[in-house]
Design an enzyme around this catalytic site. Structure first.
Site, PDB file in Angstrom:
ATOM      1  N   HIS A 229      -4.658  -2.417  -4.748  1.00 33.52           N
ATOM      2  CA  HIS A 229      -3.694  -3.490  -4.485  1.00 33.52           C
ATOM      3  C   HIS A 229      -3.529  -4.360  -5.724  1.00 33.52           C
ATOM      4  O   HIS A 229      -4.518  -4.775  -6.333  1.00 33.52           O
ATOM      5  CB  HIS A 229      -4.149  -4.365  -3.322  1.00 33.52           C
TER       6      HIS A 229
ATOM      7  N   HIS B  89      -1.608   6.804   7.641  1.00 28.64           N
ATOM      8  CA  HIS B  89      -1.912   5.604   6.859  1.00 28.64           C
ATOM      9  C   HIS B  89      -2.902   4.700   7.585  1.00 28.64           C
ATOM     10  O   HIS B  89      -3.569   3.873   6.952  1.00 28.64           O
ATOM     11  CB  HIS B  89      -0.620   4.839   6.567  1.00 28.64           C
TER      12      HIS B  89
ATOM     13  N   TYR C 216      -6.538  -7.712   6.001  1.00 23.12           N
ATOM     14  CA  TYR C 216      -7.630  -7.097   6.758  1.00 23.12           C
ATOM     15  C   TYR C 216      -8.605  -8.133   7.292  1.00 23.12           C
ATOM     16  O   TYR C 216      -9.377  -7.838   8.215  1.00 23.12           O
ATOM     17  CB  TYR C 216      -8.352  -6.051   5.900  1.00 23.12           C
TER      18      TYR C 216
ATOM     19  N   ARG D 138      -3.970   6.794  -0.003  1.00 24.58           N
ATOM     20  CA  ARG D 138      -2.630   7.021   0.540  1.00 24.58           C
ATOM     21  C   ARG D 138      -2.466   8.524   0.664  1.00 24.58           C
ATOM     22  O   ARG D 138      -2.993   9.292  -0.147  1.00 24.58           O
ATOM     23  CB  ARG D 138      -1.559   6.436  -0.377  1.00 24.58           C
TER      24      ARG D 138
ATOM     25  N   LYS E  39       0.416   4.439  -6.536  1.00 21.58           N
ATOM     26  CA  LYS E  39       1.560   3.549  -6.339  1.00 21.58           C
ATOM     27  C   LYS E  39       1.669   2.584  -7.511  1.00 21.58           C
ATOM     28  O   LYS E  39       0.674   2.011  -7.952  1.00 21.58           O
ATOM     29  CB  LYS E  39       1.398   2.778  -5.030  1.00 21.58           C
TER      30      LYS E  39
ATOM     31  N   ARG F 156      -6.378   4.721   6.172  1.00 23.09           N
ATOM     32  CA  ARG F 156      -6.586   3.824   5.026  1.00 23.09           C
ATOM     33  C   ARG F 156      -6.839   2.397   5.513  1.00 23.09           C
ATOM     34  O   ARG F 156      -7.731   1.715   5.005  1.00 23.09           O
ATOM     35  CB  ARG F 156      -5.363   3.888   4.120  1.00 23.09           C
TER      36      ARG F 156
END
Length: 378
Positions: A342, A316, A351, A225, A250, A319
């Site tokens: 994640h 972004h 994805y 990120r 995050k 990424r």
């Protein structure tokens, strides 16, 4: 602005002569006098010890501008009809509520980005309201959500606003009776835009500044990120194990991700030319602080234009492209989840819908039709 409880409050009322009267509640601040003197047509009444200014657009606009960050109590509600700009001002109770929201965010340990986001939604909600915050009911929240939908705000934006208001009203303010106010709109099923490997190379090649090129290369090659990339320090780089240590990403979680050998060579070249003390990518104005995220976004936008990329992409997207390219090369989805940080595998599974690895193996029936007829001019 951060509100302080000892902030002097202003009281505004419409007087019989058609002018606005303004009085200050102690503690008195000389700064307030300087501000009110900027209003065209203002006069001081030494007998009643109050200021007056004319009820016209120019004076009201100036008043609302200079006192936008001050607690203001409107004693004559009728003035909202003639001068709705007064609704942009906030009362002492509004500022107190904002202060409680800020303190509750800090007690929860939320990051600065969350604080900025939640406060932004709180301010916008106050601007929307036609009633004081103390008189807000679920129907006001629902009306605000409908207004955002009419403005065609994204699902993410609206859901974020709902979460911020629920946190504010139900947690920080401990308001009751809002259980049914938090209906999120139906989630949009949008797939992230992804760059091809050729487009990534073209984009990075268009960046001439080695500092900017290095940070964009690390974002793509390690799936970072942008907020994580700007905070990288020397001790986060491990060229022997070929890993990057992301600290407090995050959700305030640490993780390791892959360090590309080629990206590390570029990083070494950058470090040999730069005197780095703490952050790998310091701000140009203050080397004790990291480069601003907005600066990287600007660099990316310029590189995108110079590379001739017309896709609707942001930093972004690098990424997203990292994850998609790994998946297309056969990397297990569980590893990609770990590299991206994640919490849920469902987030990473998006994805699988972006990857074209299997789609490229499928032959269109149109191609088969042309080949069977032998007519290449179709």
């Amino acid at each position: 602005m951060e509100y302080h409880s000892n902030e002097s409050c202003l009281f505004v009322e419409l007087e019989t002569d058609g002018k606005f009267g303004v009085q200050f509640l102690s503690p008195f601040r000389q700064e307030r006098v300087k501000q009110i003197r900027s209003i065209p047509g203002r006069q001081y009444d030494p007998i009643e010890k109050k200021w007056r200014f004319p009820a016209n657009d120019a004076a009201v606009e100036t008043f609302c501008q200079v006192f936008r960050n001050a607690p203001v109590e409107i004693l004559t509600p009728e003035i909202f009809n003639s001068f709705p700009l007064f609704k942009k001002l906030r009362s002492r109770s509004d500022w107190e509520s904002i202060r409680r929201l800020r303190e509750h965010i800090k007690r929860k340990g939320y990051c600065g980005t969350t604080e900025k986001t939640y406060l932004g939604h709180a301010y916008r909600f106050l601007d929307f309201l036609e009633v004081p915050l103390q008189k807000v009911f679920p129907n006001h929240v629902q009306a605000y959500v409908l207004a955002m939908m009419k403005e065609d705000k994204s699902h993410i934006y609206i859901s974020q606003a709902i979460s911020a208001l629920r946190f504010w009203l139900c947690e920080a303010e401990a308001r009751k009776g809002f259980q049914r106010a938090w209906v999120h709109p139906k989630r949009e099923k949008k797939l992230p835009t992804v760059l091809t490997t050729a487009e990534v190379i073209r984009l990075l090649d268009s960046v001439r500044n080695i500092k900017h090129r290095t940070i964009l290369t690390l974002i793509y090659s390690s799936g970072l990120r942008v907020g994580e990339a700007v905070k990288l320090k020397r001790q986060d780089i491990d060229p022997v194990r070929k890993t990057l240590h992301i600290r407090q990403g995050k959700g305030k979680k640490d993780r390791y991700t892959v360090l590309s050998s080629k990206a590390y060579q570029l990083l070494e070249s950058y470090l040999n030319r730069t005197n780095v003390e703490q952050f790998l990518f310091p701000s140009g104005k203050d080397t004790t602080r990291p480069i601003q995220v907005r600066s990287i976004q600007y660099v990316f936008d310029r590189a995108k234009r110079e590379a001739g990329i017309s896709k609707p992409v942001t930093v972004h997207t690098l990424r997203h492209s990292f994850a998609t390219h790994l998946l297309e090369e056969g990397t297990d989805l569980r590893y990609i989840q770990e590299l991206l940080g994640h919490a849920s595998s469902k987030t990473t599974e998006i994805y699988t819908h972006v990857s074209i690895k299997d789609v490229r193996r499928i032959k269109s029936p149109f191609d088969r039709m042309v080949e069977s007829t032998g007519n290449e001019d179709i």
